[in-house]
Design a protein around this motif. Structure first.
Motif, short mmCIF file in Angstrom:
data_model
loop_
_atom_site.label_atom_id
_atom_site.label_comp_id
_atom_site.label_asym_id
_atom_site.label_seq_id
_atom_site.Cartn_x
_atom_site.Cartn_y
_atom_site.Cartn_z
N ASN A 278 0.81 -1.21 0.00
CA ASN A 278 0.00 0.00 0.00
C ASN A 278 0.84 1.27 0.00
O ASN A 278 0.35 2.33 -0.32
N ASP B 258 6.44 10.60 -2.07
CA ASP B 258 5.50 11.56 -2.67
C ASP B 258 4.27 10.89 -3.29
O ASP B 258 3.43 11.57 -3.87
N ASP B 259 4.12 9.57 -3.14
CA ASP B 259 2.96 8.85 -3.66
C ASP B 259 1.85 8.81 -2.62
O ASP B 259 2.10 8.77 -1.41
N VAL B 260 0.62 8.77 -3.10
CA VAL B 260 -0.53 8.60 -2.22
C VAL B 260 -0.54 7.16 -1.71
O VAL B 260 -0.31 6.22 -2.48
N THR B 261 -0.81 6.98 -0.44
CA THR B 261 -0.91 5.63 0.12
C THR B 261 -2.14 4.95 -0.44
O THR B 261 -3.24 5.52 -0.46
N LEU B 262 -1.96 3.74 -0.92
CA LEU B 262 -3.07 2.97 -1.48
C LEU B 262 -3.86 2.31 -0.36
O LEU B 262 -3.34 2.05 0.73
N ARG B 263 -5.10 2.00 -0.64
CA ARG B 263 -5.96 1.39 0.38
C ARG B 263 -6.04 -0.12 0.27
O ARG B 263 -6.15 -0.81 1.27
#
Length: 71
Positions: free
Chosen positions: A26, A31-36
Motif C-alpha cells: 500500500n 511523494d505517492d498517495v498511500t493505497l488502500r
C-alpha cells in the motif's frame, strides 16, 4: 488479471509445475498517495491462483508490504 488466469487455465494445466510470486504494498514512494487495497487485492489474487488456478500453496509466495529489496 483474474480473467486472464481463468481464460488461460486450460493452457496452464498442461504446463506442469507452476510457481507464483505475488506482491502487494500500500505504501509507495514518499511523494505517492498511500493505497488502500493493494495488499488486500494481492492476497485475493493468491487465493484465486490456488483455488481456481491449481497453484500449490508451497509454490506460491506472497510478499505483503515488502519493499524492492525483498525481491
Amino acid at each position: 488479471m483474474i480473467a486472464w488466469v481463468l481464460a488461460s487455465y486450460g493452457f496452464l494445466a498442461l504446463a506442469g509445475e507452476r510457481y507464483a510470486l505475488v506482491a502487494g504494498n500500500n505504501v509507495g514512494d514518499l511523494d505517492d498517495v498511500t493505497l488502500r487495497y493493494a495488499e488486500e487485492d494481492a492476497a485475493k489474487v493468491v487465493d484465486v491462483l490456488q483455488d481456481v488456478g491449481g497453484f500449490k500453496p508451497e509454490n506460491t509466495v506472497f510478499l505483503k508490504g515488502s519493499d524492492a529489496d525483498s525481491f
